[in-house]
Design a protein around this motif. Structure first.
Motif, PDB file in Angstrom:
ATOM      1  N   THR A 111       0.845  -1.191   0.000  1.00 22.71           N
ATOM      2  CA  THR A 111       0.000   0.000   0.000  1.00 22.71           C
ATOM      3  C   THR A 111       0.881   1.242   0.000  1.00 22.71           C
ATOM      4  OG1 THR A 111      -1.613  -1.203   1.359  1.00 22.71           O
ATOM      5  CG2 THR A 111      -1.870   1.193   1.254  1.00 22.71           C
ATOM      6  N   ILE A 112       0.457   2.245  -0.777  1.00 20.97           N
ATOM      7  CA  ILE A 112       1.098   3.563  -0.733  1.00 20.97           C
ATOM      8  C   ILE A 112       0.015   4.556  -0.314  1.00 20.97           C
ATOM      9  CG2 ILE A 112       2.335   5.366  -1.988  1.00 20.97           C
ATOM     10  CD1 ILE A 112       3.279   3.131  -3.935  1.00 20.97           C
ATOM     11  N   ALA A 113       0.218   5.162   0.848  1.00 21.88           N
ATOM     12  CA  ALA A 113      -0.774   6.082   1.405  1.00 21.88           C
ATOM     13  C   ALA A 113      -0.251   7.511   1.364  1.00 21.88           C
ATOM     14  CB  ALA A 113      -1.090   5.686   2.846  1.00 21.88           C
ATOM     15  N   LEU A 114      -1.085   8.397   0.865  1.00 24.66           N
ATOM     16  CA  LEU A 114      -0.801   9.836   0.867  1.00 24.66           C
ATOM     17  C   LEU A 114      -1.565  10.404   2.057  1.00 24.66           C
ATOM     18  CD1 LEU A 114      -1.429  10.417  -2.943  1.00 24.66           C
ATOM     19  CD2 LEU A 114       0.734   9.851  -1.817  1.00 24.66           C
ATOM     20  N   ILE A 115      -0.808  10.869   3.049  1.00 29.17           N
ATOM     21  CA  ILE A 115      -1.428  11.282   4.310  1.00 29.17           C
ATOM     22  C   ILE A 115      -1.217  12.779   4.539  1.00 29.17           C
ATOM     23  CG2 ILE A 115      -1.431  10.963   6.819  1.00 29.17           C
ATOM     24  CD1 ILE A 115      -0.451   8.085   6.291  1.00 29.17           C
ATOM     25  N   SER A 116      -2.314  13.448   4.846  1.00 27.55           N
ATOM     26  CA  SER A 116      -2.297  14.867   5.216  1.00 27.55           C
ATOM     27  C   SER A 116      -2.854  14.952   6.628  1.00 27.55           C
ATOM     28  CB  SER A 116      -3.160  15.686   4.260  1.00 27.55           C
ATOM     29  OG  SER A 116      -2.669  15.608   2.946  1.00 27.55           O
ATOM     30  N   LYS A 117      -1.943  14.965   7.604  1.00 32.43           N
ATOM     31  CA  LYS A 117      -2.357  14.978   9.011  1.00 32.43           C
ATOM     32  C   LYS A 117      -1.435  15.922   9.765  1.00 32.43           C
ATOM     33  CE  LYS A 117      -3.270  11.734  12.844  1.00 32.43           C
ATOM     34  NZ  LYS A 117      -3.755  12.812  13.623  1.00 32.43           N
ATOM     35  N   PRO A 118      -2.006  16.877  10.500  1.00 31.84           N
ATOM     36  CA  PRO A 118      -1.148  17.799  11.254  1.00 31.84           C
ATOM     37  C   PRO A 118      -0.201  17.050  12.187  1.00 31.84           C
ATOM     38  CG  PRO A 118      -3.435  18.512  11.320  1.00 31.84           C
ATOM     39  CD  PRO A 118      -3.424  17.142  10.703  1.00 31.84           C
ATOM     40  N   PHE A 119       1.015  17.591  12.307  1.00 35.76           N
ATOM     41  CA  PHE A 119       2.016  17.028  13.210  1.00 35.76           C
ATOM     42  C   PHE A 119       2.468  18.134  14.147  1.00 35.76           C
ATOM     43  CE2 PHE A 119       6.534  16.002  14.171  1.00 35.76           C
ATOM     44  CZ  PHE A 119       6.305  14.858  14.911  1.00 35.76           C
ATOM     45  N   ARG A 120       2.228  17.923  15.439  1.00 34.20           N
ATOM     46  CA  ARG A 120       2.563  18.923  16.469  1.00 34.20           C
ATOM     47  C   ARG A 120       2.023  20.303  16.102  1.00 34.20           C
ATOM     48  NH1 ARG A 120       8.614  16.826  17.911  1.00 34.20           N
ATOM     49  NH2 ARG A 120       7.923  14.898  18.861  1.00 34.20           N
ATOM     50  N   GLY A 121       0.785  20.312  15.618  1.00 38.22           N
ATOM     51  CA  GLY A 121       0.101  21.561  15.318  1.00 38.22           C
ATOM     52  C   GLY A 121       0.437  22.176  13.974  1.00 38.22           C
ATOM     53  N   SER A 122       1.322  21.560  13.208  1.00 40.78           N
ATOM     54  CA  SER A 122       1.703  22.107  11.910  1.00 40.78           C
ATOM     55  C   SER A 122       1.184  21.230  10.781  1.00 40.78           C
ATOM     56  CB  SER A 122       3.229  22.186  11.783  1.00 40.78           C
ATOM     57  OG  SER A 122       3.755  23.094  12.709  1.00 40.78           O
ATOM     58  N   GLU A 123       0.813  21.894   9.679  1.00 43.32           N
ATOM     59  CA  GLU A 123       0.408  21.169   8.486  1.00 43.32           C
ATOM     60  C   GLU A 123       1.517  20.195   8.097  1.00 43.32           C
ATOM     61  OE1 GLU A 123      -0.725  22.139   3.808  1.00 43.32           O
ATOM     62  OE2 GLU A 123       0.036  23.744   5.091  1.00 43.32           O
ATOM     63  N   SER A 124       1.142  18.988   7.716  1.00 41.69           N
ATOM     64  CA  SER A 124       2.116  17.970   7.363  1.00 41.69           C
ATOM     65  C   SER A 124       1.525  17.045   6.303  1.00 41.69           C
ATOM     66  CB  SER A 124       2.493  17.166   8.609  1.00 41.69           C
ATOM     67  OG  SER A 124       3.456  16.194   8.306  1.00 41.69           O
ATOM     68  N   HIS A 125       2.365  16.661   5.342  1.00 44.12           N
ATOM     69  CA  HIS A 125       1.951  15.743   4.283  1.00 44.12           C
ATOM     70  C   HIS A 125       3.067  14.724   4.094  1.00 44.12           C
ATOM     71  CE1 HIS A 125      -1.237  18.560   3.242  1.00 44.12           C
ATOM     72  NE2 HIS A 125      -0.324  19.511   3.231  1.00 44.12           N
ATOM     73  N   SER A 126       2.676  13.456   3.917  1.00 44.71           N
ATOM     74  CA  SER A 126       3.679  12.417   3.732  1.00 44.71           C
ATOM     75  C   SER A 126       3.187  11.336   2.786  1.00 44.71           C
ATOM     76  CB  SER A 126       4.067  11.792   5.075  1.00 44.71           C
ATOM     77  OG  SER A 126       2.940  11.161   5.663  1.00 44.71           O
ATOM     78  N   ILE A 127       4.167  10.651   2.207  1.00 39.00           N
ATOM     79  CA  ILE A 127       3.925   9.501   1.344  1.00 39.00           C
ATOM     80  C   ILE A 127       4.456   8.302   2.117  1.00 39.00           C
ATOM     81  CG2 ILE A 127       4.395   8.454  -0.897  1.00 39.00           C
ATOM     82  CD1 ILE A 127       5.102  11.405  -1.827  1.00 39.00           C
ATOM     83  N   ASN A 128       3.569   7.362   2.435  1.00 38.80           N
ATOM     84  CA  ASN A 128       3.914   6.228   3.292  1.00 38.80           C
ATOM     85  C   ASN A 128       3.853   4.932   2.502  1.00 38.80           C
ATOM     86  OD1 ASN A 128       3.372   7.220   6.534  1.00 38.80           O
ATOM     87  ND2 ASN A 128       2.707   8.540   4.870  1.00 38.80           N
ATOM     88  N   PHE A 129       4.912   4.159   2.568  1.00 39.11           N
ATOM     89  CA  PHE A 129       5.008   2.871   1.880  1.00 39.11           C
ATOM     90  C   PHE A 129       4.876   1.769   2.926  1.00 39.11           C
ATOM     91  CE2 PHE A 129       6.964   5.959  -0.785  1.00 39.11           C
ATOM     92  CZ  PHE A 129       6.811   5.526  -2.093  1.00 39.11           C
ATOM     93  N   PHE A 130       3.862   0.901   2.761  1.00 39.50           N
ATOM     94  CA  PHE A 130       3.580  -0.158   3.720  1.00 39.50           C
ATOM     95  C   PHE A 130       3.903  -1.523   3.138  1.00 39.50           C
ATOM     96  CE2 PHE A 130       0.948   3.306   5.187  1.00 39.50           C
ATOM     97  CZ  PHE A 130       1.060   3.225   6.556  1.00 39.50           C
ATOM     98  N   GLY A 131       4.343  -2.431   4.026  1.00 37.15           N
ATOM     99  CA  GLY A 131       4.648  -3.803   3.642  1.00 37.15           C
ATOM    100  C   GLY A 131       3.443  -4.713   3.768  1.00 37.15           C
ATOM    101  N   GLN A 132       3.662  -5.963   3.451  1.00 38.27           N
ATOM    102  CA  GLN A 132       2.599  -6.969   3.408  1.00 38.27           C
ATOM    103  C   GLN A 132       1.934  -7.205   4.770  1.00 38.27           C
ATOM    104  OE1 GLN A 132       1.613  -8.340   0.526  1.00 38.27           O
ATOM    105  NE2 GLN A 132       3.192  -7.279  -0.630  1.00 38.27           N
ATOM    106  N   GLN A 133       2.642  -6.930   5.864  1.00 38.72           N
ATOM    107  CA  GLN A 133       2.087  -7.164   7.205  1.00 38.72           C
ATOM    108  C   GLN A 133       1.483  -5.895   7.809  1.00 38.72           C
ATOM    109  OE1 GLN A 133       2.153 -10.441   7.917  1.00 38.72           O
ATOM    110  NE2 GLN A 133       3.286 -10.586   6.004  1.00 38.72           N
ATOM    111  N   GLY A 134       1.347  -4.848   7.007  1.00 37.61           N
ATOM    112  CA  GLY A 134       0.784  -3.596   7.499  1.00 37.61           C
ATOM    113  C   GLY A 134       1.803  -2.702   8.174  1.00 37.61           C
ATOM    114  N   GLU A 135       3.077  -3.066   8.067  1.00 35.97           N
ATOM    115  CA  GLU A 135       4.145  -2.275   8.681  1.00 35.97           C
ATOM    116  C   GLU A 135       4.632  -1.183   7.709  1.00 35.97           C
ATOM    117  OE1 GLU A 135       6.465  -5.197   6.172  1.00 35.97           O
ATOM    118  OE2 GLU A 135       4.497  -5.084   7.105  1.00 35.97           O
TER     119      GLU A 135
END
Length: 169
Positions: A111-135
């Motif tokens: 899975t490749i997830a595009l996440i837009s979630k504030p981090f410590r009160g600041s706007e934050s965007h990340s691209i997350n690469f997940f493995g077969q076990q959800g890690e």
């Protein structure tokens, strides 16, 4: 009795600043399970068929932060994501001199997830690469300037990527 997804959503609702890794540890679920329970405005899933296009374009985005978490330790690299090429079953990151080096086993990405979630009160965007076990295999966060403000051109690229995914669903 609440389902796992309901428990995650309730935890996120009660703790909106909690990061997915923190929620996963607290609820003893995978980080991918937490990410998949994020509100729709915080998440888009990139089709795996787009991973090569994404990896080819990332070096053009400029300086970002690549994060790898292993056994509670967090490794960060700040700088451009390197170009790469396939060889011997890996996507080999090509860096001359200093920079991020490595060999990515992309066949293991589920899975490749595009996440837009504030981090410590600041706007934050990340691209997350997940493995077969959800890690999490690795994450790439958008870069910031000297005043810790997100780089606007990267935000535009990220949003375009996210919007394109959302229009395809």
């Amino acid at each position: 009795m609440a389902t796992t997804v309901e428990k995650i959503k309730q935890y996120l609702s009660d703790n909106p600043a909690a990061m997915p890794a923190q929620v996963a540890a607290e609820l003893t679920v995978t980080e991918l399970e937490v990410v998949l329970a994020l509100p729709a405005e915080q998440l888009a899933l990139l089709p795996l068929t787009e991973k090569d296009t994404l990896l080819t374009s990332l070096p053009e985005w400029g300086p970002m932060t690549t994060i790898i978490s292993i056994s509670g330790s967090i490794f960060e690299f700040k700088g451009p994501f390197p170009k790469g090429k396939y060889a011997h079953g890996y996507y080999n990151l090509i860096t001359k001199g200093d920079g991020l080096h490595g060999h990515l086993k992309l066949d293991d990405v589920s899975t490749i997830a595009l996440i837009s979630k504030p981090f410590r009160g600041s706007e934050s965007h990340s691209i997350n690469f997940f493995g077969q076990q959800g890690e999490v295999i690795f994450k790439v966060y958008l870069g910031r300037d000297q005043q810790r403000v997100l780089l606007s051109d990267q935000v535009a690229r990220f949003q375009a990527l996210k919007d394109n995914v959302l229009t395809e669903v």
